[in-house]
Design a protein around this motif. Structure first.
Motif, mmCIF file in Angstrom:
data_model
loop_
_atom_site.group_PDB
_atom_site.id
_atom_site.type_symbol
_atom_site.label_atom_id
_atom_site.label_comp_id
_atom_site.label_asym_id
_atom_site.label_seq_id
_atom_site.Cartn_x
_atom_site.Cartn_y
_atom_site.Cartn_z
ATOM 1 N N VAL A 11 13.930 6.874 -3.658
ATOM 2 C CA VAL A 11 13.629 5.455 -3.421
ATOM 3 C C VAL A 11 12.429 5.322 -2.486
ATOM 4 O O VAL A 11 11.472 4.595 -2.789
ATOM 5 N N ILE A 12 12.461 6.034 -1.366
ATOM 6 C CA ILE A 12 11.358 5.956 -0.403
ATOM 7 C C ILE A 12 10.066 6.448 -1.037
ATOM 8 O O ILE A 12 9.003 5.811 -0.898
ATOM 9 N N LEU A 13 10.125 7.556 -1.754
ATOM 10 C CA LEU A 13 8.937 8.085 -2.431
ATOM 11 C C LEU A 13 8.388 7.079 -3.435
ATOM 12 O O LEU A 13 7.177 6.872 -3.532
ATOM 13 N N ASN A 14 9.254 6.406 -4.180
ATOM 14 C CA ASN A 14 8.808 5.394 -5.140
ATOM 15 C C ASN A 14 8.094 4.242 -4.432
ATOM 16 O O ASN A 14 7.050 3.770 -4.895
ATOM 17 N N LEU A 15 8.631 3.793 -3.316
ATOM 18 C CA LEU A 15 7.986 2.703 -2.575
ATOM 19 C C LEU A 15 6.618 3.126 -2.052
ATOM 20 O O LEU A 15 5.655 2.354 -2.103
ATOM 21 N N VAL A 16 6.524 4.362 -1.557
ATOM 22 C CA VAL A 16 5.239 4.876 -1.068
ATOM 23 C C VAL A 16 4.238 5.000 -2.216
ATOM 24 O O VAL A 16 3.083 4.572 -2.094
ATOM 25 N N MET A 17 4.666 5.550 -3.347
ATOM 26 C CA MET A 17 3.770 5.694 -4.500
ATOM 27 C C MET A 17 3.306 4.331 -5.004
ATOM 28 O O MET A 17 2.126 4.149 -5.344
ATOM 29 N N ASN A 18 4.204 3.352 -5.048
ATOM 30 C CA ASN A 18 3.814 1.997 -5.454
ATOM 31 C C ASN A 18 2.761 1.438 -4.509
ATOM 32 O O ASN A 18 1.791 0.814 -4.945
ATOM 33 N N GLY A 19 2.964 1.636 -3.212
ATOM 34 C CA GLY A 19 1.991 1.160 -2.229
ATOM 35 C C GLY A 19 0.639 1.821 -2.402
ATOM 36 O O GLY A 19 -0.407 1.159 -2.344
ATOM 37 N N MET A 20 0.641 3.124 -2.637
ATOM 38 C CA MET A 20 -0.618 3.845 -2.836
ATOM 39 C C MET A 20 -1.331 3.364 -4.095
ATOM 40 O O MET A 20 -2.550 3.187 -4.105
ATOM 41 N N GLU A 21 -0.578 3.122 -5.147
ATOM 42 C CA GLU A 21 -1.176 2.625 -6.385
ATOM 43 C C GLU A 21 -1.728 1.214 -6.210
ATOM 44 O O GLU A 21 -2.760 0.868 -6.786
ATOM 45 N N ALA A 22 -1.064 0.401 -5.404
ATOM 46 C CA ALA A 22 -1.564 -0.958 -5.140
ATOM 47 C C ALA A 22 -2.887 -0.917 -4.383
ATOM 48 O O ALA A 22 -3.693 -1.832 -4.497
ATOM 49 N N LEU A 23 -3.109 0.150 -3.624
ATOM 50 C CA LEU A 23 -4.350 0.286 -2.856
ATOM 51 C C LEU A 23 -5.511 0.818 -3.695
ATOM 52 O O LEU A 23 -6.673 0.642 -3.313
ATOM 53 N N SER A 24 -5.224 1.415 -4.831
ATOM 54 C CA SER A 24 -6.265 2.090 -5.599
ATOM 55 C C SER A 24 -7.380 1.164 -6.071
ATOM 56 O O SER A 24 -8.521 1.590 -6.207
ATOM 57 N N SER A 25 -7.092 -0.094 -6.301
ATOM 58 C CA SER A 25 -8.125 -1.008 -6.792
ATOM 59 C C SER A 25 -8.812 -1.793 -5.674
ATOM 60 O O SER A 25 -9.704 -2.592 -5.942
ATOM 61 N N VAL A 26 -8.425 -1.560 -4.436
ATOM 62 C CA VAL A 26 -9.025 -2.274 -3.300
ATOM 63 C C VAL A 26 -10.346 -1.607 -2.924
ATOM 64 O O VAL A 26 -10.385 -0.418 -2.621
ATOM 65 N N ALA A 27 -11.429 -2.387 -2.943
ATOM 66 C CA ALA A 27 -12.746 -1.840 -2.614
ATOM 67 C C ALA A 27 -13.457 -2.661 -1.540
ATOM 68 O O ALA A 27 -14.431 -2.195 -0.962
ATOM 69 N N ASP A 28 -12.962 -3.862 -1.248
ATOM 70 C CA ASP A 28 -13.682 -4.768 -0.350
ATOM 71 C C ASP A 28 -13.098 -4.832 1.059
ATOM 72 O O ASP A 28 -13.550 -5.626 1.875
ATOM 73 N N ARG A 29 -12.110 -4.007 1.370
ATOM 74 C CA ARG A 29 -11.485 -3.990 2.705
ATOM 75 C C ARG A 29 -10.844 -2.625 2.920
ATOM 76 O O ARG A 29 -10.760 -1.821 1.999
#
Length: 119
Positions: A11-29
């Protein structure tokens, strides 16, 4: 906390992986992922994963995370659903809250004491 260590780690690993994937498209901050744990009340712990990514749609917050959710083109949206099932089998809860600035925080609070599944 008592429970199936492998399932709770997943569960914790899934939440961390989801967070990392949400960051992958961030380029302006800056990209930030914060993992924290603590206590809500005596004998009650929580783990929260906060990201500064794209966030979740407004219908997701406070919604039933059992439904299939994905922000990834190749995603099936099953990770949060499976995670919530695991947490609920342990007598706990999983929820999402929007951050004030960017992204979202997903939190998990397993049951107190001896409730739920055990190894």
């Amino acid at each position: 906390m008592l429970g199936d260590r492998i399932q709770l780690q997943q569960v914790i690993l899934n939440l961390v992986m989801n967070g990392m994937e949400a960051l992958s498209s961030v380029a302006d901050r800056s990209r930030e992922l914060l993992i924290r744990s603590g206590t809500h009340e005596p004998q009650s712990i929580f783990v929260a994963v906060r990201d500064s990514g794209i966030g979740l749609d407004s219908q997701t917050f406070g919604a039933d995370l059992r439904r299939l959710l994905t922000t990834k083109p190749e995603g099936m949206g099953m990770g949060l659903s499976i995670s919530r099932s695991i947490v609920e089998a342990h007598g706990g809860r999983l929820w999402a809250t929007p951050n004030d600035d960017h992204g979202a925080t997903l939190s998990v609070q397993p049951a107190r004491g001896s409730e739920g599944v055990h190894e």
